[in-house]
Write an enzyme that holds these catalytic residues in place. Structure first.
Site, PDB file in Angstrom:
ATOM      1  N   ASP A   1       2.328   2.038   3.792  1.00 49.35           N
ATOM      2  CA  ASP A   1       1.514   3.246   3.605  1.00 49.35           C
ATOM      3  C   ASP A   1       2.417   4.445   3.359  1.00 49.35           C
ATOM      4  O   ASP A   1       2.110   5.566   3.754  1.00 49.35           O
ATOM      5  CB  ASP A   1       0.561   3.515   4.783  1.00 49.35           C
ATOM      6  CG  ASP A   1      -0.709   4.244   4.348  1.00 49.35           C
ATOM      7  OD1 ASP A   1      -0.797   4.654   3.178  1.00 49.35           O
ATOM      8  OD2 ASP A   1      -1.608   4.398   5.197  1.00 49.35           O
TER       9      ASP A   1
ATOM     10  N   HIS B   1      -9.357   1.149   0.045  1.00 48.68           N
ATOM     11  CA  HIS B   1      -8.553   2.120   0.798  1.00 48.68           C
ATOM     12  C   HIS B   1      -9.483   3.182   1.381  1.00 48.68           C
ATOM     13  O   HIS B   1     -10.498   3.493   0.785  1.00 48.68           O
ATOM     14  CB  HIS B   1      -7.527   2.764  -0.139  1.00 48.68           C
ATOM     15  CG  HIS B   1      -6.551   3.649   0.549  1.00 48.68           C
ATOM     16  ND1 HIS B   1      -6.836   4.961   0.904  1.00 48.68           N
ATOM     17  CD2 HIS B   1      -5.294   3.408   0.968  1.00 48.68           C
ATOM     18  CE1 HIS B   1      -5.776   5.480   1.499  1.00 48.68           C
ATOM     19  NE2 HIS B   1      -4.827   4.567   1.562  1.00 48.68           N
TER      20      HIS B   1
ATOM     21  N   GLU C   1       0.869  -1.202   0.000  1.00 50.68           N
ATOM     22  CA  GLU C   1       0.000   0.000   0.000  1.00 50.68           C
ATOM     23  C   GLU C   1       0.886   1.224   0.000  1.00 50.68           C
ATOM     24  O   GLU C   1       1.034   1.923   1.007  1.00 50.68           O
ATOM     25  CB  GLU C   1      -0.960   0.010   1.197  1.00 50.68           C
ATOM     26  CG  GLU C   1      -1.964   1.173   1.124  1.00 50.68           C
ATOM     27  CD  GLU C   1      -2.756   1.413   2.398  1.00 50.68           C
ATOM     28  OE1 GLU C   1      -3.220   0.434   3.012  1.00 50.68           O
ATOM     29  OE2 GLU C   1      -2.901   2.585   2.762  1.00 50.68           O
TER      30      GLU C   1
HETATM   31  C1  GRE Z   1      -3.101   7.297   3.602  1.00 49.02           C
HETATM   32  O1  GRE Z   1      -3.068   6.638   2.590  1.00 49.02           O
HETATM   33  O2  GRE Z   1      -2.854   6.833   4.708  1.00 49.02           O
HETATM   34  C2  GRE Z   1      -3.481   8.741   3.529  1.00 49.02           C
HETATM   35  C3  GRE Z   1      -3.911   9.273   2.308  1.00 49.02           C
HETATM   36  C4  GRE Z   1      -4.246  10.612   2.272  1.00 49.02           C
HETATM   37  C5  GRE Z   1      -4.156  11.398   3.441  1.00 49.02           C
HETATM   38  C6  GRE Z   1      -3.755  10.858   4.638  1.00 49.02           C
HETATM   39  C7  GRE Z   1      -3.409   9.523   4.701  1.00 49.02           C
HETATM   40  O3  GRE Z   1      -3.970   8.504   1.208  1.00 49.02           O
HETATM   41  O4  GRE Z   1      -3.007   8.992   5.871  1.00 49.02           O
HETATM   42 ZN    ZN Z   2      -2.885   4.497   2.259  1.00 44.78          ZN
END
Ligand code: GRE
Ligand code: ZN
Length: 322
Positions: free
Chosen positions: A285, A162, A13
């Protein structure tokens, strides 16, 4: 390359921003990625260097929230397809290190299903990622979106659900008075979690897994809390007066979860105890969460080496055919 006895480390991710797609983000969505702007836009040297330093062999790239879910049915499909073409080029520049999840303009479900197929068969993507409510209004279990899931099952690729920010009414009542001081309350600090956990439960309630029994759904952030809540959800949805749903069975069979942004020993152990190690996949992430702590956490966590290997690469090699 890896600090984990040369085991392959696949992180699934990992976000980037497409400049043309982000132009369409408005209001609250437009502010989401500000604090990571430089890192999220770097899909070349800097990103690979950070992966090297952290011991991450492969990133599966996906767009950051809210991706193509806020695009309209007329212009969305073209914008998403062009972004997917550019993601293909990004991956081609480092084919051993980068792979992709496609973006789908879900406002046009049939064309989104076609784009999923093109993404997989022509661009080599591993599936697609959907970010929250379509048009800021509609949960993805709505039957109009089922053609996407039918195609995912036929192609045998997962759909990654997501987070996106919740519906405006929910924000007003539940979150708004604290988000100026705590923007994280709207996203990863709670709003994202409640929105995506709700989406996951609604998928189970919708009956879609009866129709498409081999459909595979990925949830990040250790399943958005659902493994912790599974026992209680299962209880309540099967009390008299409820239609009855085998929530635990569905969640354990059809859902996969990732470690994205959630490097907690007890939380991971709970997930393994509730659903086993075969459906848990490593993710960071990035860049919302830095790369370095992830492999280090996996290295030191008290877990047998077989399960570590499954989480770090074995499960994604199987699920994503890599
Ligand atoms: C994430 O993928 O964790 C994310 C986003 C956009 C803003 C904050 C965030 O995709 O944590
Ligand atoms: Zn994310």
């Amino acid at each position: 390359m890896s600090i984990l006895d040369n085991q392959r480390v696949i992180a699934i991710e990992e976000h980037y921003y497409d400049e043309d797609l982000t132009k369409h983000f408005q209001g609250r969505d437009g502010m989401l990625g500000g604090f990571v702007k430089d890192k999220i836009s770097d899909v070349g040297v800097g990103r690979i260097k950070s992966m090297d330093e952290a011991g991450i062999d492969v990133q599966i790239l996906s767009h950051g929230a809210p991706s193509a879910q806020k695009l309209d049915a007329d212009t969305g499909p073209g914008i998403a397809a062009a972004a997917n073409d550019r993601l293909y080029e990004i991956c081609q520049a480092n084919p051993d290190r980068l792979a992709g999840f496609g973006a789908l303009a879900t406002a046009d479900p049939t064309s989104a299903a076609d784009e999923l197929e093109r993404s997989v068969t022509k661009l080599g993507f591993k599936g697609a990622m959907i970010h929250g409510l379509t048009g800021g209004e509609l949960f993805i279990d709505d039957p109009q979106f089922w053609p996407i899931f039918e195609r995912a099952e036929a192609l045998d690729v997962p759909i990654y659900l997501h987070p996106g920010i919740p519906h405006e009414n929910v924000i007003d009542v539940y979150l708004s008075d604290y988000i100026e001081k705590y923007p994280g309350f709207l996203n990863a600090g709670w709003g994202f979690t409640m929105e995506t956990a709700t989406a996951g439960i609604r998928m189970a309630l919708s009956g879609i897994f009866q129709k498409y029994p081999n459909l595979k759904i990925i949830l990040g952030h250790l399943g958005e809390g659902l493994p912790f809540l599974m026992w209680r959800i299962d209880l309540a949805l099967n009390r008299p007066g409820n239609d009855g749903v085998e929530f635990r069975k569905i969640f354990s069979n059809n859902f996969y979860i990732t470690t994205s942004g959630f490097f907690s020993d007890p939380a991971l152990m709970l997930c393994i105890q509730e659903m086993g190690a075969d459906h848990i996949l490593f993710a960071i992430d990035y860049p919302f969460v830095p790369n370095e702590p992830g492999p280090k956490w996996m290295e030191r966590i008290m877990l047998n080496s077989e399960d570590k290997a499954k989480i770090l690469h074995g499960n994604s090699e199987r699920l994503l055919k890599m």
